[in-house]
Design a protein around this motif. Structure first.
Motif, short mmCIF file in Angstrom:
data_model
loop_
_atom_site.label_atom_id
_atom_site.label_comp_id
_atom_site.label_asym_id
_atom_site.label_seq_id
_atom_site.Cartn_x
_atom_site.Cartn_y
_atom_site.Cartn_z
N TYR B 84 1.13 -1.11 -0.01
CA TYR B 84 -0.28 -0.14 -0.54
C TYR B 84 0.86 1.43 0.15
O TYR B 84 2.68 0.72 0.00
N ASP B 85 0.65 2.68 -0.42
CA ASP B 85 0.43 3.22 -0.42
C ASP B 85 0.96 4.74 1.20
O ASP B 85 0.02 5.00 1.36
N SER B 87 1.41 7.23 1.83
CA SER B 87 1.27 8.76 1.59
C SER B 87 -0.58 8.56 1.15
O SER B 87 -1.11 9.20 1.30
N PHE B 88 -1.50 7.87 1.39
CA PHE B 88 -2.36 7.40 0.70
C PHE B 88 -3.32 7.82 1.83
O PHE B 88 -3.21 6.85 3.19
N PRO B 89 -4.30 8.89 1.57
CA PRO B 89 -4.78 9.72 3.00
C PRO B 89 -6.24 8.80 2.91
O PRO B 89 -6.93 8.63 2.91
N VAL B 90 -5.90 8.08 4.25
CA VAL B 90 -7.41 6.82 4.33
C VAL B 90 -7.36 6.80 6.39
O VAL B 90 -6.49 5.97 6.72
N ASP B 94 -12.57 3.78 7.13
CA ASP B 94 -12.46 4.42 5.53
C ASP B 94 -12.64 3.01 5.24
O ASP B 94 -12.66 2.15 4.27
N VAL B 95 -11.27 2.48 5.55
CA VAL B 95 -10.69 1.07 5.02
C VAL B 95 -11.52 -0.07 5.27
O VAL B 95 -12.15 -0.82 4.52
N ARG B 97 -14.72 -0.26 5.85
CA ARG B 97 -16.06 0.32 4.83
C ARG B 97 -15.46 0.06 3.00
O ARG B 97 -16.82 -0.50 3.01
N MET B 98 -14.43 -0.39 3.26
CA MET B 98 -14.39 -0.77 1.67
C MET B 98 -15.10 -2.19 1.86
O MET B 98 -16.02 -2.35 0.68
N GLY B 99 -15.19 -2.79 2.69
CA GLY B 99 -15.88 -4.47 3.15
C GLY B 99 -17.56 -4.23 2.45
O GLY B 99 -17.86 -5.19 2.38
N TYR B 131 -4.64 5.18 8.44
CA TYR B 131 -4.32 3.09 8.51
C TYR B 131 -2.93 2.75 8.18
O TYR B 131 -2.07 2.43 8.23
N ARG B 146 -12.24 -5.62 7.99
CA ARG B 146 -12.62 -5.25 6.11
C ARG B 146 -13.84 -6.02 5.85
O ARG B 146 -14.54 -5.71 5.61
#
Lengths: 289, 255
Positions: B84-85, B87-90, B94-95, B97-99, B131, B146
């Motif tokens: 994973y990145d 620098s990905f703002p999450v 929210d992670v 919630r992807m589920g 995250y 998730r």
């Protein structure tokens, strides 16, 4: 700055108001689409599309000047090349088993070279510079209307499919397992980026559009806690650097696109420096404790 | 007993490379199954076939009574820690919630479902943290949350304890223990010697049969002297020399 404000209200200088409006409307695309391009790591793909666009501009100028398709506007050629290169990049990215980067770089280079070659064979004077680096003072009312429509489409799509786009950018395999059409989302993003690049190149030019699709988003990424926050922050950052850049360019008689991008780069680097300093302070505090 | 997963003579190959050759096995609903095998043996391919991310070149894959593709909404997936990145703002919330995603829509009552999943995976206290700020063990439990957010009937975990410290591993298996019975659980692991004591069925990928590999069901017995860092010392030893015939059904199966 006061000279720029005075020019904005001068009825004899409508192009200055158009330039500012173009900057504000472009900021929405730089912020929303730019954030997705950044987190999905599509900047290289967007760069290839933006440079391939010159081929379409050159072809349109050539066909119009030779009387083959009289009056064909360059933006039509740009749009055709943008969509074709996006389709080709999409196919290569999703289906090619190897050498994806070579194919994408080839699209980048061939598109640009074709543009220069067509322009060289176009009777009269076709200056690639204004397309490469933009000429915001030549923005028309039609350009503004098109930018406004694209803004609306991108914002509505971002609101409706925010969770899907976030999931695809974060963990594509998981998104696919949840039934999200990941290839469809990727192709839609490519298509939107292609159209956006064509409209945005009037503002900062082909060469620098990719900078504005990444720098404000990366700057917002320093403080954003979510992708939505990054989109809003990047839009605000774009508004600030676009307006500030235009004012500086007007006052110092400099090319607006180059000033805007330089300012965006400076803000991004200042952000990196501040973040580095904050990180160092945090570490030394923890060390003292 | 109802069958959650059934492979009948399943073959699969990546282009010219044969991975599975006429593999058959089944897992009952509510069971805890371990799919074991050496690295590169094809365990992850088996998972992808279960989740409908790959299609078999021969044979039949049945999941929750239908095709693997149709079962997707009811399958929770915990991948190996994906790249994973940072620098990905999450946020963690929210992670998770992807589920709740279901194609281009979200299940109703997403917020409450996410809160429940955070609680079940014991990560409610991390909900509002970025995250990227979590440790590897915490991230893994967030990925379990998730998967639970999709309220799955079948939970699939790919190498869930790789590079995990013993404390995090214990917490994860405590969560899985609480789920066992109400949810069918399939865990993939490269440890071919020991499995968790929660395990009902051991399926070993890797014995060559014809051109590809077969899947052989083995038994396992409680290991009295299992290393304490493995599953909190509550492990079973896999008996590789005892194979149980599994043609994809058994006399306890209710069709």
């Amino acid at each position: 700055m006061s000279a720029f404000v005075a020019a904005l209200f001068d009825p004899a200088l409508p192009f200055v108001r158009n330039a500012l409006l173009a900057g504000l409307l472009s900021s929405v695309l730089f912020g929303v689409l730019g954030s997705v391009v950044t987190v999905k790591r599509m900047a290289g793909l967007a760069g290839a599309i933006s440079h391939a666009v010159l081929g379409g501009i050159g072809l349109a100028l050539f066909l119009a000047s030779r009387g083959i398709l009289p009056g064909l506007p360059p933006v039509v050629g740009a749009l055709v090349f943008a969509v074709l290169s996006a389709a080709l990049i999409g196919f290569v990215s999703l289906r090619a088993k190897q050498r994806e980067d070579s194919a994408i770089n080839a699209i980048w280079a061939i598109g640009m070279s074709l543009g220069i070659l067509f322009m060289a064979r176009t009777p009269g004077y076709a200056d690639p510079m204004s397309y490469l680096f933009g000429n915001i003072l030549l923005v028309t009312t039609r350009d503004l209307a098109l930018l406004g429509v694209l803004d609306l489409i991108v914002v509505l799509l971002a609101i409706r499919y925010y969770r899907q786009v976030e999931a695809v950018a974060f963990d594509e395999e998981f998104a696919r397992a949840r039934g999200v059409p990941t290839e469809g989302v990727f192709l839609a993003l490519l298509a939107l980026t292609a159209v956006a690049v064509v409209l945005l190149q009037t503002f900062v030019g082909i060469v620098m559009v990719i900078a504005m699709l990444t720098l404000p988003a990366a700057t917002a990424g320093y403080v954003a806690k979510s992708l939505a926050g990054m989109m809003v922050g990047a839009t605000i950052a774009s508004v600030v650097v676009s307006t500030g850049g235009l004012a500086v360019a007007w006052a110092a008689d400099l090319p607006a696109g180059a000033v805007v991008v330089t300012l965006a780069g400076a803000v991004f680097m200042a952000g990196a420096a501040l973040r580095g300093l904050a990180g160092r302070k945090g570490r030394s505090k923890r060390g003292a404790a | 007993m109802k069958v959650a997963i059934r492979f009948l003579d399943v073959s699969f190959s990546y282009e010219q490379v044969s991975v599975l050759d006429k593999a058959s096995f089944h897992v009952h609903e509510g069971e805890f199954a371990a799919i074991v095998g050496q690295n590169g043996s094809g365990k992850t391919t088996v998972l992808k076939l279960i989740m409908g991310l790959e299609r078999p070149s021969g044979g039949q894959v049945e999941v929750l009574g239908g095709s693997a593709y149709a079962a997707r909404p009811h399958v929770g997936y915990v991948p190996q820690l994906p790249a994973y990145d940072p620098s990905f703002p999450v946020s963690v919330r929210d992670v998770v919630r992807m589920g709740v995603l279901h194609g281009l829509t979200e299940k109703r009552g997403a917020r409450a479902t996410v809160d429940r999943a955070l609680e079940r995976a014991d990560v409610s206290d991390l909900a509002d943290r970025p995250y990227a700020a979590l440790s590897g063990g915490q991230r893994r439990r967030v990925l379990v949350a998730r998967a639970l957010a999709s309220e799955p009937r079948l939970l699939v975990l790919d190498e869930p304890t790789a590079n995990m410290d013993a404390a995090s591993e214990n917490r994860l298996y405590k969560v899985l223990g609480e789920l066992k019975g109400s949810t069918t659980i399939v865990v993939v692991t490269h440890d071919t010697g020991f499995v968790s004591d929660l395990t009902d069925a051991v399926l070993c990928v890797g014995d060559r049969a014809g051109t590809g590999r077969s899947i052989v069901r083995h038994t396992a017995e409680p290991a009295e002297h299992a290393p304490p860092e493995l599953y909190g010392g509550k492990a079973k030893r896999v008996l590789h020399d005892v194979s149980v015939p599994d043609p994809g059904r058994c006399k306890e199966c209710s069709e």
